[in-house]
Design a protein around this motif. Structure first.
Motif, PDB file in Angstrom:
ATOM      1  N   GLY A  86       0.828  -1.190   0.000  1.00 54.63           N
ATOM      2  CA  GLY A  86       0.000   0.000   0.000  1.00 54.63           C
ATOM      3  C   GLY A  86       0.868   1.247   0.000  1.00 54.63           C
ATOM      4  O   GLY A  86       2.027   1.214   0.374  1.00 54.63           O
ATOM      5  N   VAL A  87       0.291   2.333  -0.416  1.00 54.31           N
ATOM      6  CA  VAL A  87       0.996   3.610  -0.401  1.00 54.31           C
ATOM      7  C   VAL A  87       0.504   4.372   0.824  1.00 54.31           C
ATOM      8  O   VAL A  87      -0.687   4.633   0.965  1.00 54.31           O
ATOM      9  N   LEU A  88       1.427   4.698   1.708  1.00 52.77           N
ATOM     10  CA  LEU A  88       1.049   5.278   2.999  1.00 52.77           C
ATOM     11  C   LEU A  88       1.233   6.787   3.078  1.00 52.77           C
ATOM     12  O   LEU A  88       0.931   7.382   4.107  1.00 52.77           O
ATOM     13  N   THR A  89       1.691   7.417   2.037  1.00 53.02           N
ATOM     14  CA  THR A  89       1.966   8.854   2.093  1.00 53.02           C
ATOM     15  C   THR A  89       0.720   9.645   2.454  1.00 53.02           C
ATOM     16  O   THR A  89       0.725  10.437   3.397  1.00 53.02           O
ATOM     17  N   VAL A  90      -0.355   9.438   1.728  1.00 53.15           N
ATOM     18  CA  VAL A  90      -1.601  10.163   1.997  1.00 53.15           C
ATOM     19  C   VAL A  90      -2.195   9.693   3.320  1.00 53.15           C
ATOM     20  O   VAL A  90      -2.670  10.494   4.122  1.00 53.15           O
ATOM     21  N   PHE A  91      -2.149   8.400   3.574  1.00 50.96           N
ATOM     22  CA  PHE A  91      -2.700   7.826   4.796  1.00 50.96           C
ATOM     23  C   PHE A  91      -2.047   8.439   6.034  1.00 50.96           C
ATOM     24  O   PHE A  91      -2.728   8.780   6.999  1.00 50.96           O
ATOM     25  N   ASP A  92      -0.731   8.592   6.008  1.00 46.80           N
ATOM     26  CA  ASP A  92      -0.010   9.140   7.166  1.00 46.80           C
ATOM     27  C   ASP A  92      -0.322  10.609   7.423  1.00 46.80           C
ATOM     28  O   ASP A  92      -0.161  11.099   8.539  1.00 46.80           O
ATOM     29  N   MET A  93      -0.782  11.342   6.424  1.00 48.85           N
ATOM     30  CA  MET A  93      -1.114  12.766   6.598  1.00 48.85           C
ATOM     31  C   MET A  93      -2.489  12.961   7.225  1.00 48.85           C
ATOM     32  O   MET A  93      -2.823  14.048   7.654  1.00 48.85           O
ATOM     33  N   MET A  98      -9.893   9.813  10.236  1.00 46.58           N
ATOM     34  CA  MET A  98      -9.916   9.646   8.775  1.00 46.58           C
ATOM     35  C   MET A  98      -9.196   8.363   8.364  1.00 46.58           C
ATOM     36  O   MET A  98      -9.599   7.698   7.404  1.00 46.58           O
ATOM     37  N   GLN A  99      -8.149   7.997   9.098  1.00 41.78           N
ATOM     38  CA  GLN A  99      -7.452   6.746   8.803  1.00 41.78           C
ATOM     39  C   GLN A  99      -8.384   5.553   9.010  1.00 41.78           C
ATOM     40  O   GLN A  99      -8.431   4.646   8.190  1.00 41.78           O
ATOM     41  N   ARG A 100      -9.140   5.590  10.104  1.00 40.85           N
ATOM     42  CA  ARG A 100     -10.095   4.503  10.359  1.00 40.85           C
ATOM     43  C   ARG A 100     -11.162   4.438   9.263  1.00 40.85           C
ATOM     44  O   ARG A 100     -11.532   3.364   8.821  1.00 40.85           O
ATOM     45  N   LEU A 101     -11.631   5.605   8.850  1.00 38.16           N
ATOM     46  CA  LEU A 101     -12.637   5.655   7.787  1.00 38.16           C
ATOM     47  C   LEU A 101     -12.066   5.112   6.474  1.00 38.16           C
ATOM     48  O   LEU A 101     -12.725   4.342   5.775  1.00 38.16           O
ATOM     49  N   MET A 102     -10.829   5.489   6.175  1.00 33.85           N
ATOM     50  CA  MET A 102     -10.196   5.000   4.951  1.00 33.85           C
ATOM     51  C   MET A 102      -9.996   3.480   5.016  1.00 33.85           C
ATOM     52  O   MET A 102     -10.267   2.770   4.045  1.00 33.85           O
ATOM     53  N   LEU A 103      -9.538   2.975   6.166  1.00 33.41           N
ATOM     54  CA  LEU A 103      -9.373   1.535   6.323  1.00 33.41           C
ATOM     55  C   LEU A 103     -10.702   0.808   6.177  1.00 33.41           C
ATOM     56  O   LEU A 103     -10.769  -0.254   5.552  1.00 33.41           O
ATOM     57  N   LEU A 104     -11.748   1.364   6.764  1.00 34.07           N
ATOM     58  CA  LEU A 104     -13.061   0.740   6.653  1.00 34.07           C
ATOM     59  C   LEU A 104     -13.521   0.706   5.198  1.00 34.07           C
ATOM     60  O   LEU A 104     -14.043  -0.317   4.726  1.00 34.07           O
ATOM     61  N   THR A 105     -13.303   1.785   4.473  1.00 33.05           N
ATOM     62  CA  THR A 105     -13.673   1.835   3.059  1.00 33.05           C
ATOM     63  C   THR A 105     -12.894   0.789   2.256  1.00 33.05           C
ATOM     64  O   THR A 105     -13.464   0.064   1.436  1.00 33.05           O
ATOM     65  N   ILE A 106     -11.606   0.691   2.518  1.00 31.44           N
ATOM     66  CA  ILE A 106     -10.774  -0.305   1.831  1.00 31.44           C
ATOM     67  C   ILE A 106     -11.216  -1.709   2.212  1.00 31.44           C
ATOM     68  O   ILE A 106     -11.296  -2.602   1.357  1.00 31.44           O
ATOM     69  N   ASP A 107     -11.527  -1.930   3.491  1.00 33.73           N
ATOM     70  CA  ASP A 107     -11.974  -3.252   3.940  1.00 33.73           C
ATOM     71  C   ASP A 107     -13.289  -3.652   3.275  1.00 33.73           C
ATOM     72  O   ASP A 107     -13.456  -4.799   2.861  1.00 33.73           O
ATOM     73  N   ILE A 108     -14.214  -2.731   3.185  1.00 33.65           N
ATOM     74  CA  ILE A 108     -15.500  -3.039   2.547  1.00 33.65           C
ATOM     75  C   ILE A 108     -15.292  -3.359   1.072  1.00 33.65           C
ATOM     76  O   ILE A 108     -15.864  -4.320   0.543  1.00 33.65           O
ATOM     77  N   THR A 109     -14.438  -2.578   0.414  1.00 28.85           N
ATOM     78  CA  THR A 109     -14.155  -2.818  -1.003  1.00 28.85           C
ATOM     79  C   THR A 109     -13.478  -4.178  -1.196  1.00 28.85           C
ATOM     80  O   THR A 109     -13.867  -4.962  -2.072  1.00 28.85           O
ATOM     81  N   ALA A 110     -12.465  -4.462  -0.378  1.00 30.51           N
ATOM     82  CA  ALA A 110     -11.746  -5.733  -0.492  1.00 30.51           C
ATOM     83  C   ALA A 110     -12.662  -6.910  -0.159  1.00 30.51           C
ATOM     84  O   ALA A 110     -12.633  -7.946  -0.838  1.00 30.51           O
ATOM     85  N   PRO A 173      -1.350   0.429   9.085  1.00 31.94           N
ATOM     86  CA  PRO A 173      -0.715  -0.227   7.937  1.00 31.94           C
ATOM     87  C   PRO A 173       0.740   0.198   7.821  1.00 31.94           C
ATOM     88  O   PRO A 173       1.084   1.347   8.033  1.00 31.94           O
ATOM     89  N   GLY A 174       1.575  -0.775   7.521  1.00 33.43           N
ATOM     90  CA  GLY A 174       3.000  -0.485   7.369  1.00 33.43           C
ATOM     91  C   GLY A 174       3.766  -0.588   8.667  1.00 33.43           C
ATOM     92  O   GLY A 174       4.974  -0.412   8.682  1.00 33.43           O
ATOM     93  N   ALA A 175       3.070  -0.886   9.783  1.00 30.33           N
ATOM     94  CA  ALA A 175       3.764  -1.025  11.060  1.00 30.33           C
ATOM     95  C   ALA A 175       4.641  -2.274  11.017  1.00 30.33           C
ATOM     96  O   ALA A 175       4.308  -3.253  10.368  1.00 30.33           O
ATOM     97  N   SER A 176       5.756  -2.237  11.722  1.00 31.56           N
ATOM     98  CA  SER A 176       6.618  -3.407  11.748  1.00 31.56           C
ATOM     99  C   SER A 176       5.972  -4.500  12.582  1.00 31.56           C
ATOM    100  O   SER A 176       5.060  -4.244  13.375  1.00 31.56           O
TER     101      SER A 176
END
Length: 180
Positions: A86-93, A98-110, A173-176
């Protein structure tokens, strides 16, 4: 949110996280065994092709199907750890909400994609009963069965990861691995 609701959400997140981890560990064990068999199969193929003159021809086909099984099963492991590409540049900003909302949107799509693949993979498996593999002469449905298995596993992991992240233990996302 009341304290009782918060405790229930935390408990649900913890249970979903534990179930996701258990499922990922079990899948990892299966993948490790399949990878070991795959490596041995490839080495056997190399040995009989270049060093020992034996008429063993099944190694190429077995290796191909094992590689497909390993790759498809590994998808659910990546989902559970949120370590898929995944690309985290926008996510990290974004802020945490909003991160939770974005993850939920991605989860529903996936989840929708994997549910679609799960549903339509049964037609592929059904058609595979009338065709056989080149070397083993087994119905192609047997190797094709990984598609509904892997998509169901991925869909379950998406639901568990979404519950874990939305109700409590947010995994960025992207955490070690040590961060999870």
């Amino acid at each position: 949110m009341s304290d009782k609701d918060k405790m229930s959400a935390d408990r649900l997140a913890a249970l979903a996280g534990q179930a996701s981890n258990y499922l990922a560990k079990a899948t990892e064990r299966v993948v490790v065994v399949l990878m070991a068999v795959l490596v041995l199969m490839v080495w056997l193929g190399i040995m009989v092709r270049y060093f020992v003159d034996l008429p063993i021809t099944f190694t190429e086909e077995a290796s191909r199907y094992l590689m497909i099984w390993v790759a498809l099963l590994a998808v659910s492991i990546g989902i559970s750890k949120r370590s898929h590409i995944g690309v985290l540049t926008v996510f990290d900003m974004m802020g945490r909400r909003m991160q939770r909302l974005m993850l939920l949107t991605i989860d529903i799509t996936a989840f929708s994609l994997f549910a679609f693949l799960f549903f339509y993979s049964f037609g592929m498996v059904e058609k595979g009963w009338s065709r056989v593999t080149m070397i083993y002469f087994i119905p192609k449905s047997i190797p094709f069965m990984i598609v509904p298995v892997a998509t169901a596993l991925a869909a379950v992991q998406i639901v568990l990861s979404a519950m874990r992240d939305q109700f409590g233990g947010f995994v960025e996302p992207g955490a070690s691995q040590s961060d999870i």
